[in-house]
Design a protein around this motif. Structure first.
Motif, PDB file in Angstrom:
ATOM      1  N   ALA A  68      -7.305  34.474  10.776  1.00  0.00           N
ATOM      2  CA  ALA A  68      -6.425  35.410  11.487  1.00  0.00           C
ATOM      3  C   ALA A  68      -6.456  35.134  12.987  1.00  0.00           C
ATOM      4  CB  ALA A  68      -6.844  36.852  11.197  1.00  0.00           C
ATOM      5  N   GLN A  69      -7.654  34.884  13.513  1.00  0.00           N
ATOM      6  CA  GLN A  69      -7.767  34.573  14.939  1.00  0.00           C
ATOM      7  C   GLN A  69      -7.093  33.242  15.265  1.00  0.00           C
ATOM      8  OE1 GLN A  69     -11.845  34.984  16.426  1.00  0.00           O
ATOM      9  NE2 GLN A  69     -12.278  36.475  14.824  1.00  0.00           N
ATOM     10  N   GLY A  70      -7.304  32.238  14.407  1.00  0.00           N
ATOM     11  CA  GLY A  70      -6.686  30.935  14.636  1.00  0.00           C
ATOM     12  C   GLY A  70      -5.176  30.998  14.528  1.00  0.00           C
ATOM     13  N   ALA A  96       1.525  27.015   8.982  1.00  0.00           N
ATOM     14  CA  ALA A  96       1.857  27.151   7.564  1.00  0.00           C
ATOM     15  C   ALA A  96       0.683  26.759   6.674  1.00  0.00           C
ATOM     16  CB  ALA A  96       3.079  26.298   7.232  1.00  0.00           C
ATOM     17  N   VAL A  97      -0.001  25.674   7.028  1.00  0.00           N
ATOM     18  CA  VAL A  97      -1.154  25.216   6.242  1.00  0.00           C
ATOM     19  C   VAL A  97      -2.272  26.253   6.281  1.00  0.00           C
ATOM     20  CG1 VAL A  97      -2.962  23.466   6.089  1.00  0.00           C
ATOM     21  CG2 VAL A  97      -0.606  22.775   6.552  1.00  0.00           C
ATOM     22  N   GLU A  98      -2.618  26.710   7.476  1.00  0.00           N
ATOM     23  CA  GLU A  98      -3.745  27.633   7.603  1.00  0.00           C
ATOM     24  C   GLU A  98      -3.406  29.016   7.041  1.00  0.00           C
ATOM     25  OE1 GLU A  98      -5.808  27.573  11.297  1.00  0.00           O
ATOM     26  OE2 GLU A  98      -6.103  25.400  11.232  1.00  0.00           O
ATOM     27  N   SER A  99      -2.126  29.384   7.054  1.00  0.00           N
ATOM     28  CA  SER A  99      -1.732  30.641   6.399  1.00  0.00           C
ATOM     29  C   SER A  99      -2.008  30.582   4.897  1.00  0.00           C
ATOM     30  CB  SER A  99      -0.249  30.924   6.640  1.00  0.00           C
ATOM     31  OG  SER A  99       0.014  31.196   7.989  1.00  0.00           O
ATOM     32  N   ALA A 100      -1.691  29.429   4.284  1.00  0.00           N
ATOM     33  CA  ALA A 100      -1.959  29.263   2.855  1.00  0.00           C
ATOM     34  C   ALA A 100      -3.456  29.333   2.577  1.00  0.00           C
ATOM     35  CB  ALA A 100      -1.388  27.934   2.370  1.00  0.00           C
ATOM     36  N   PHE A 101      -4.252  28.693   3.435  1.00  0.00           N
ATOM     37  CA  PHE A 101      -5.696  28.699   3.236  1.00  0.00           C
ATOM     38  C   PHE A 101      -6.264  30.107   3.417  1.00  0.00           C
ATOM     39  CE2 PHE A 101      -6.301  23.929   4.442  1.00  0.00           C
ATOM     40  CZ  PHE A 101      -5.594  23.588   3.308  1.00  0.00           C
ATOM     41  N   GLN A 102      -5.728  30.865   4.365  1.00  0.00           N
ATOM     42  CA  GLN A 102      -6.187  32.238   4.540  1.00  0.00           C
ATOM     43  C   GLN A 102      -5.917  33.066   3.284  1.00  0.00           C
ATOM     44  OE1 GLN A 102      -3.973  35.007   6.952  1.00  0.00           O
ATOM     45  NE2 GLN A 102      -5.829  35.731   7.977  1.00  0.00           N
ATOM     46  N   ALA A 148     -11.300  24.669  12.126  1.00  0.00           N
ATOM     47  CA  ALA A 148     -11.121  25.082  10.731  1.00  0.00           C
ATOM     48  C   ALA A 148     -11.765  24.084   9.774  1.00  0.00           C
ATOM     49  CB  ALA A 148      -9.631  25.234  10.426  1.00  0.00           C
ATOM     50  N   ALA A 149     -11.608  22.794  10.048  1.00  0.00           N
ATOM     51  CA  ALA A 149     -12.212  21.773   9.182  1.00  0.00           C
ATOM     52  C   ALA A 149     -13.725  21.888   9.186  1.00  0.00           C
ATOM     53  CB  ALA A 149     -11.776  20.380   9.640  1.00  0.00           C
ATOM     54  N   ASN A 150     -14.317  22.065  10.364  1.00  0.00           N
ATOM     55  CA  ASN A 150     -15.779  22.198  10.464  1.00  0.00           C
ATOM     56  C   ASN A 150     -16.273  23.408   9.690  1.00  0.00           C
ATOM     57  OD1 ASN A 150     -15.896  19.938  12.143  1.00  0.00           O
ATOM     58  ND2 ASN A 150     -15.941  21.136  14.032  1.00  0.00           N
ATOM     59  N   GLU A 151     -15.572  24.536   9.830  1.00  0.00           N
ATOM     60  CA  GLU A 151     -16.008  25.763   9.162  1.00  0.00           C
ATOM     61  C   GLU A 151     -15.838  25.676   7.647  1.00  0.00           C
ATOM     62  OE1 GLU A 151     -17.713  27.941  10.523  1.00  0.00           O
ATOM     63  OE2 GLU A 151     -17.299  27.743  12.653  1.00  0.00           O
ATOM     64  N   THR A 181     -12.252  24.896  -3.959  1.00  0.00           N
ATOM     65  CA  THR A 181     -11.144  25.164  -3.050  1.00  0.00           C
ATOM     66  C   THR A 181     -11.548  24.931  -1.600  1.00  0.00           C
ATOM     67  OG1 THR A 181     -10.275  26.806  -4.579  1.00  0.00           O
ATOM     68  CG2 THR A 181      -9.478  26.900  -2.328  1.00  0.00           C
ATOM     69  N   LEU A 182     -12.745  25.371  -1.210  1.00  0.00           N
ATOM     70  CA  LEU A 182     -13.206  25.166   0.160  1.00  0.00           C
ATOM     71  C   LEU A 182     -13.278  23.680   0.495  1.00  0.00           C
ATOM     72  CD1 LEU A 182     -16.111  27.793   0.362  1.00  0.00           C
ATOM     73  CD2 LEU A 182     -13.665  28.123   0.745  1.00  0.00           C
ATOM     74  N   THR A 183     -13.735  22.902  -0.467  1.00  0.00           N
ATOM     75  CA  THR A 183     -13.823  21.459  -0.238  1.00  0.00           C
ATOM     76  C   THR A 183     -12.437  20.850  -0.083  1.00  0.00           C
ATOM     77  OG1 THR A 183     -15.826  21.459  -1.609  1.00  0.00           O
ATOM     78  CG2 THR A 183     -14.857  19.331  -1.096  1.00  0.00           C
ATOM     79  N   GLN A 184     -11.484  21.309  -0.901  1.00  0.00           N
ATOM     80  CA  GLN A 184     -10.109  20.828  -0.751  1.00  0.00           C
ATOM     81  C   GLN A 184      -9.558  21.187   0.627  1.00  0.00           C
ATOM     82  OE1 GLN A 184      -7.417  21.558  -4.159  1.00  0.00           O
ATOM     83  NE2 GLN A 184      -9.241  22.177  -5.286  1.00  0.00           N
ATOM     84  N   HIS A 185      -9.820  22.414   1.081  1.00  0.00           N
ATOM     85  CA  HIS A 185      -9.386  22.808   2.417  1.00  0.00           C
ATOM     86  C   HIS A 185      -9.926  21.841   3.466  1.00  0.00           C
ATOM     87  CE1 HIS A 185      -8.823  27.378   1.322  1.00  0.00           C
ATOM     88  NE2 HIS A 185      -8.005  26.590   0.664  1.00  0.00           N
TER      89      HIS A 185
END
Length: 236
Positions: A68-70, A96-102, A148-151, A181-185
């Motif tokens: 949400a912050q990003g 768009a990518v990070e919205s899907a991941f959220q 985001a990738a690091n987290e 899923t986290l690994t795919q992200h």
């Protein structure tokens, strides 16, 4: 040896939102929605199980809040008319990518909350699991992608390390599915960074998918895990 795969930038920008939306379907399907099996013969085991699930729930809440912050920062970059058009376009794609991941993390919150309540335990509250961004973070599309990738990498490793300690098979199944899923992200975000912001002639799959395991399996005859990879350097 085959040469690195060349992905035209325009094609990449067109396809990535679709990739992001589909990346976790197999890990978050309807098969996970059945109620977890309760075990009541050992109250201490139940308490430990609930505590572990609540820790994972807090991690999922932090991911939702962090995105949400990003996303707020990306929206500012995307909508700023003083910025170059290409930067604004990139901010829109990454948004768009990070919205899907959220949304994926929000699904994880719902499922883990259900699992904790099935143990007659109280789920952690979202206000007690806020994400704290690095204080020195400079808003740029590249920095927000790298963060985001690091987290996501750290989260996937952390989740992997607790799967074995869960006492209920269905809980292990749920958490392993979330970990996938986290690994795919992480891999999608790393690929975006490598393709869009690093000086390289082409996308190199060997760099985007460097390890065979999430956590190190050397003690059981496997190999190195993602924790062997350094964080992506964020510009100050």
């Amino acid at each position: 040896m085959k040469p690195p795969l060349h992905l035209p930038r325009r094609l990449l920008l067109q396809r990535l939102p679709l990739l992001a939306s589909a990346s976790a379907l197999t890990a978050c399907g309807e098969g996970l929605l059945r109620p977890p099996t309760r075990f009541v013969d050992d109250p201490y085991a139940v308490a430990r199980e609930a505590s572990t699930l609540n820790t994972l729930l807090a991690l999922a809440y932090k991911a939702v809040d962090g995105y949400a912050q990003g996303l707020a920062r990306l929206a500012t970059l995307r909508d700023d008319p003083s910025r170059p058009p290409e930067e604004r376009d990139l901010a829109g794609v990454v948004y768009a990518v990070e919205s899907a991941f959220q949304r994926h993390h929000a699904d994880h919150v719902a499922l883990l909350t259900h699992a904790v309540r099935a143990l007659d335990s109280t789920p952690v509250r979202p206000q007690d699991a806020r994400y704290q961004a690095p204080g020195e973070l400079r808003s740029s599309v590249a920095n927000l992608l790298k963060l985001a990738a690091n987290e996501e990498r750290r989260a996937s490793i952390g989740v992997n390390l607790v799967v074995e300690g869960l006492g209920v098979a269905e809980h292990r199944f749920i958490v392993a599915a979330i970990e996938g899923t986290l690994t795919q992200h992480h891999q999608v975000l790393e690929a975006l960074v490598a393709t869009l912001f690093q000086v390289a002639p082409a996308f190199d799959p060997a760099r985007a998918f460097p390890q065979s395991y999430v956590s190190s399996t050397t003690d059981v005859g496997g190999g190195a895990g993602l924790q062997e990879q350094p964080d992506l350097a964020i510009d100050g």
